[in-house]
Write a protein that holds these residues in place. Structure first.
Motif, PDB file in Angstrom:
ATOM      1  N   LYS A 103       1.004  -1.185   0.113  1.00  0.00           N
ATOM      2  CA  LYS A 103       0.040   0.027  -0.127  1.00  0.00           C
ATOM      3  C   LYS A 103       0.678   1.194   0.095  1.00  0.00           C
ATOM      4  N   GLN A 107       1.270   3.987  -3.202  1.00  0.00           N
ATOM      5  CA  GLN A 107       1.158   5.532  -2.921  1.00  0.00           C
ATOM      6  C   GLN A 107       2.412   6.021  -3.459  1.00  0.00           C
ATOM      7  N   ALA A 142       2.363   6.225  -7.147  1.00  0.00           N
ATOM      8  CA  ALA A 142       1.243   7.255  -7.759  1.00  0.00           C
ATOM      9  C   ALA A 142       1.874   8.368  -7.710  1.00  0.00           C
ATOM     10  N   GLU A 143       2.591   8.887  -6.535  1.00  0.00           N
ATOM     11  CA  GLU A 143       3.025  10.248  -6.286  1.00  0.00           C
ATOM     12  C   GLU A 143       4.299  10.558  -7.317  1.00  0.00           C
ATOM     13  N   LEU A 150      -6.124   6.668  -3.578  1.00  0.00           N
ATOM     14  CA  LEU A 150      -4.792   7.324  -3.788  1.00  0.00           C
ATOM     15  C   LEU A 150      -4.704   8.698  -3.247  1.00  0.00           C
ATOM     16  N   ASN A 151      -3.676   9.177  -2.763  1.00  0.00           N
ATOM     17  CA  ASN A 151      -3.815  10.493  -2.272  1.00  0.00           C
ATOM     18  C   ASN A 151      -2.800  11.392  -3.396  1.00  0.00           C
ATOM     19  N   GLU A 178      -6.175  11.489  -9.288  1.00  0.00           N
ATOM     20  CA  GLU A 178      -6.767  10.158  -9.149  1.00  0.00           C
ATOM     21  C   GLU A 178      -8.161  10.350 -10.054  1.00  0.00           C
TER      22      GLU A 178
END
Length: 118
Positions: free
Chosen positions: A4, A8, A11-12, A112-113, A117
Motif C-alpha cells: 500500500k 502511494q 502514484a506520487e 490514492l492521495n 486520481e
C-alpha cells in the motif's frame, strides 16, 4: 515498505511527472497476474518514458526490484513489473483503446492521495 505504501509512492511519482488519470486496482480477487495494477497515461512518448523512469526509480529507492520493463522504447504502453504491483503507463491514445479499467471492472479501486486520481 508494504504494498500500500509502495502504491502511494509510485502514484506520487507518476503525479510528479504529470501523469493523468492515475488509478490503482486491487487485483487480489480477480487475477492471478499480480496483486495490484497502477494505470495512468501521458500525452506524448517523452512523458510516458519519464513516468516509467520515475516508477522504476521510486521502486528501487524503496528497496524493490523491477522485474521487467517492457515497451519503453516505443512508449505507447510501458509495463513496469514490481512483483506484486504491475504499472501500466499508456500513451493517451492507447489508454482508451485498451481500457484496462473496464476489462478489469470487477477489481476494487485503491484510494490514492494524488491530485489526479481517476
Amino acid at each position: 515498505m508494504d504494498n500500500k505504501a509502495l502504491i502511494q509512492a509510485v502514484a506520487e511519482a507518476c503525479d510528479d511527472k504529470r501523469a493523468e488519470n492515475i488509478v490503482a486496482l486491487d487485483m487480489h480477487d480477480v487475477s492471478l497476474v499480480s496483486d495490484y495494477f497502477i494505470i495512468c497515461h501521458g500525452s506524448n512518448e517523452r512523458q510516458v518514458q519519464a513516468i516509467a523512469r520515475a516508477i522504476k526509480e521510486t521502486a528501487e529507492e524503496n528497496g524493490n526490484d523491477v522485474k521487467r520493463l517492457e515497451g519503453f522504447e516505443e512508449a505507447r504502453w510501458v509495463l513496469v513489473d514490481i512483483g506484486d504491483i504491475v504499472c501500466h503507463v499508456f500513451h493517451i491514445d492507447e489508454r482508451y483503446y485498451y481500457n484496462l479499467e473496464k476489462l478489469w471492472g470487477d477489481a476494487d479501486r485503491v484510494a490514492l492521495n494524488v491530485a489526479q486520481e481517476g
